[in-house]
Design a protein around this motif. Structure first.
Motif, PDB file in Angstrom:
ATOM      1  N   GLU A  33       1.843 -33.358   7.968  1.00 19.69           N
ATOM      2  CA  GLU A  33       0.766 -32.374   8.012  1.00 19.69           C
ATOM      3  C   GLU A  33       0.644 -31.746   9.396  1.00 19.69           C
ATOM      4  OE1 GLU A  33      -0.340 -35.549   5.015  1.00 19.69           O
ATOM      5  OE2 GLU A  33       0.321 -35.570   7.096  1.00 19.69           O
ATOM      6  N   LEU A  34       0.791 -32.561  10.428  1.00 18.91           N
ATOM      7  CA  LEU A  34       0.693 -32.062  11.799  1.00 18.91           C
ATOM      8  C   LEU A  34       1.826 -31.079  12.088  1.00 18.91           C
ATOM      9  CD1 LEU A  34      -0.494 -32.001  14.637  1.00 18.91           C
ATOM     10  CD2 LEU A  34       0.783 -34.099  15.136  1.00 18.91           C
ATOM     11  N   VAL A  35       3.035 -31.443  11.724  1.00 18.31           N
ATOM     12  CA  VAL A  35       4.191 -30.575  11.956  1.00 18.31           C
ATOM     13  C   VAL A  35       4.031 -29.281  11.148  1.00 18.31           C
ATOM     14  CG1 VAL A  35       6.692 -30.351  11.705  1.00 18.31           C
ATOM     15  CG2 VAL A  35       5.706 -32.494  12.525  1.00 18.31           C
ATOM     16  N   ALA A  36       3.562 -29.387   9.905  1.00 16.92           N
ATOM     17  CA  ALA A  36       3.366 -28.201   9.064  1.00 16.92           C
ATOM     18  C   ALA A  36       2.330 -27.265   9.669  1.00 16.92           C
ATOM     19  CB  ALA A  36       2.951 -28.619   7.655  1.00 16.92           C
ATOM     20  N   THR A  40       3.906 -25.526  12.824  1.00 18.44           N
ATOM     21  CA  THR A  40       4.911 -24.507  12.526  1.00 18.44           C
ATOM     22  C   THR A  40       4.364 -23.398  11.636  1.00 18.44           C
ATOM     23  OG1 THR A  40       5.769 -25.807  10.673  1.00 18.44           O
ATOM     24  CG2 THR A  40       6.852 -26.081  12.814  1.00 18.44           C
ATOM     25  N   GLY A  41       3.600 -23.758  10.632  1.00 15.40           N
ATOM     26  CA  GLY A  41       3.101 -22.771   9.685  1.00 15.40           C
ATOM     27  C   GLY A  41       1.864 -22.034  10.150  1.00 15.40           C
ATOM     28  N   HIS A  42       0.837 -22.767  10.511  1.00 18.55           N
ATOM     29  CA  HIS A  42      -0.439 -22.146  10.857  1.00 18.55           C
ATOM     30  C   HIS A  42      -0.443 -21.573  12.271  1.00 18.55           C
ATOM     31  CE1 HIS A  42      -4.681 -21.349  10.291  1.00 18.55           C
ATOM     32  NE2 HIS A  42      -4.887 -21.822  11.511  1.00 18.55           N
ATOM     33  N   LEU A  43       0.121 -22.305  13.223  1.00 17.02           N
ATOM     34  CA  LEU A  43       0.097 -21.853  14.618  1.00 17.02           C
ATOM     35  C   LEU A  43       1.381 -21.150  15.046  1.00 17.02           C
ATOM     36  CD1 LEU A  43      -1.742 -24.876  16.296  1.00 17.02           C
ATOM     37  CD2 LEU A  43      -2.682 -22.664  15.616  1.00 17.02           C
ATOM     38  N   GLY A  44       2.389 -21.148  14.167  1.00 15.64           N
ATOM     39  CA  GLY A  44       3.619 -20.418  14.445  1.00 15.64           C
ATOM     40  C   GLY A  44       4.473 -20.976  15.572  1.00 15.64           C
ATOM     41  N   VAL A  45       4.367 -22.271  15.824  1.00 17.39           N
ATOM     42  CA  VAL A  45       5.167 -22.892  16.877  1.00 17.39           C
ATOM     43  C   VAL A  45       6.606 -23.012  16.388  1.00 17.39           C
ATOM     44  CG1 VAL A  45       5.522 -24.980  18.248  1.00 17.39           C
ATOM     45  CG2 VAL A  45       3.206 -24.163  17.794  1.00 17.39           C
ATOM     46  N   GLY A  95      12.339 -30.932  19.090  1.00 14.66           N
ATOM     47  CA  GLY A  95      11.231 -30.376  19.850  1.00 14.66           C
ATOM     48  C   GLY A  95       9.899 -31.022  19.578  1.00 14.66           C
ATOM     49  N   PHE A  96       9.772 -31.681  18.441  1.00 13.87           N
ATOM     50  CA  PHE A  96       8.529 -32.336  18.089  1.00 13.87           C
ATOM     51  C   PHE A  96       8.722 -33.843  18.171  1.00 13.87           C
ATOM     52  CE2 PHE A  96       8.077 -28.438  15.359  1.00 13.87           C
ATOM     53  CZ  PHE A  96       7.100 -27.852  16.129  1.00 13.87           C
ATOM     54  N   CYS A  97       8.211 -34.428  19.228  1.00  8.46           N
ATOM     55  CA  CYS A  97       8.216 -35.889  19.323  1.00  8.46           C
ATOM     56  C   CYS A  97       6.881 -36.317  19.906  1.00  8.46           C
ATOM     57  CB  CYS A  97       9.394 -36.389  20.162  1.00  8.46           C
ATOM     58  SG  CYS A  97       9.241 -36.061  21.921  1.00  8.46           S
ATOM     59  N   GLY A  98       6.634 -37.584  19.911  1.00  6.44           N
ATOM     60  CA  GLY A  98       5.349 -38.110  20.368  1.00  6.44           C
ATOM     61  C   GLY A  98       5.008 -37.768  21.796  1.00  6.44           C
ATOM     62  N   THR A 144       5.886 -34.915  23.356  1.00  8.99           N
ATOM     63  CA  THR A 144       5.758 -33.476  23.541  1.00  8.99           C
ATOM     64  C   THR A 144       4.297 -33.121  23.747  1.00  8.99           C
ATOM     65  OG1 THR A 144       7.645 -33.103  22.070  1.00  8.99           O
ATOM     66  CG2 THR A 144       6.212 -31.224  22.475  1.00  8.99           C
ATOM     67  N   THR A 145       4.004 -32.334  24.764  1.00  9.51           N
ATOM     68  CA  THR A 145       2.623 -31.908  24.988  1.00  9.51           C
ATOM     69  C   THR A 145       2.378 -30.580  24.272  1.00  9.51           C
ATOM     70  OG1 THR A 145       3.111 -30.648  26.996  1.00  9.51           O
ATOM     71  CG2 THR A 145       2.547 -32.997  27.269  1.00  9.51           C
ATOM     72  N   PHE A 146       1.116 -30.331  23.974  1.00  5.35           N
ATOM     73  CA  PHE A 146       0.753 -29.055  23.365  1.00  5.35           C
ATOM     74  C   PHE A 146       1.067 -27.912  24.328  1.00  5.35           C
ATOM     75  CE2 PHE A 146      -1.923 -31.973  20.930  1.00  5.35           C
ATOM     76  CZ  PHE A 146      -1.593 -31.573  19.649  1.00  5.35           C
ATOM     77  N   GLU A 147       0.840 -28.161  25.598  1.00  2.46           N
ATOM     78  CA  GLU A 147       1.107 -27.163  26.633  1.00  2.46           C
ATOM     79  C   GLU A 147       2.578 -26.739  26.627  1.00  2.46           C
ATOM     80  OE1 GLU A 147      -0.916 -26.914  30.867  1.00  2.46           O
ATOM     81  OE2 GLU A 147       0.479 -28.591  30.704  1.00  2.46           O
ATOM     82  N   SER A 148       3.477 -27.706  26.455  1.00  2.00           N
ATOM     83  CA  SER A 148       4.909 -27.383  26.458  1.00  2.00           C
ATOM     84  C   SER A 148       5.300 -26.547  25.241  1.00  2.00           C
ATOM     85  CB  SER A 148       5.751 -28.658  26.521  1.00  2.00           C
ATOM     86  OG  SER A 148       5.681 -29.372  25.305  1.00  2.00           O
ATOM     87  N   LEU A 149       4.457 -26.561  24.202  1.00  2.00           N
ATOM     88  CA  LEU A 149       4.696 -25.748  23.009  1.00  2.00           C
ATOM     89  C   LEU A 149       3.999 -24.391  23.108  1.00  2.00           C
ATOM     90  CD1 LEU A 149       4.249 -28.494  20.264  1.00  2.00           C
ATOM     91  CD2 LEU A 149       6.394 -27.533  21.121  1.00  2.00           C
ATOM     92  N   GLY A 150       3.328 -24.156  24.252  1.00  2.00           N
ATOM     93  CA  GLY A 150       2.652 -22.880  24.461  1.00  2.00           C
ATOM     94  C   GLY A 150       1.262 -22.808  23.862  1.00  2.00           C
ATOM     95  N   LEU A 151       0.661 -23.962  23.572  1.00  2.00           N
ATOM     96  CA  LEU A 151      -0.664 -23.983  22.967  1.00  2.00           C
ATOM     97  C   LEU A 151      -1.740 -24.234  24.013  1.00  2.00           C
ATOM     98  CD1 LEU A 151       0.191 -26.058  19.780  1.00  2.00           C
ATOM     99  CD2 LEU A 151       0.044 -23.585  20.005  1.00  2.00           C
TER     100      LEU A 151
END
Length: 89
Positions: free
Chosen positions: A16-19, A22-27, A33-36, A38-45
């Motif tokens: 659900e988190l990954v969905a 990728t889906g709702h926030l367009g990351v 790229g998605f591991c425990g 990984t910071t939100f900042e590094s994903l541009g959030l």
């Protein structure tokens, strides 16, 4: 051996988190790229994106995230968010 077990646990993020990322926030991120860690900042959030994530999770999946989910910051990790999802009611 203990580190390997921790890494495996950290890499197992809720679908659900990954969905939502990728889906709702367009990351966009590659498979690694998605591991425990990984910071939100590094994903541009930013913090507004994190609030959107919480609201979307509650609306999409009918869950109520615990109060600590509201404490997520851009420097928080996906692993911390995953723990919040695990404790969702």
């Amino acid at each position: 051996m203990r580190q390997a077990a921790e890494d495996a646990t950290e890499s197992a993020l809720p679908e659900e988190l990954v969905a939502l990322l990728t889906g709702h926030l367009g990351v966009k991120a590659d498979a690694g790229g998605f591991c425990g860690r990984t910071t939100f900042e590094s994903l541009g959030l930013d913090s507004l994106s994190l609030m959107e994530l919480v609201v979307a999770a509650e609306e999409e999946y009918g869950i109520v995230l615990p109060e600590n989910a509201l404490d997520l910051r851009p420097s928080s990790t996906l692993g911390e968010a995953a723990r919040a999802f695990e404790h969702a009611r």
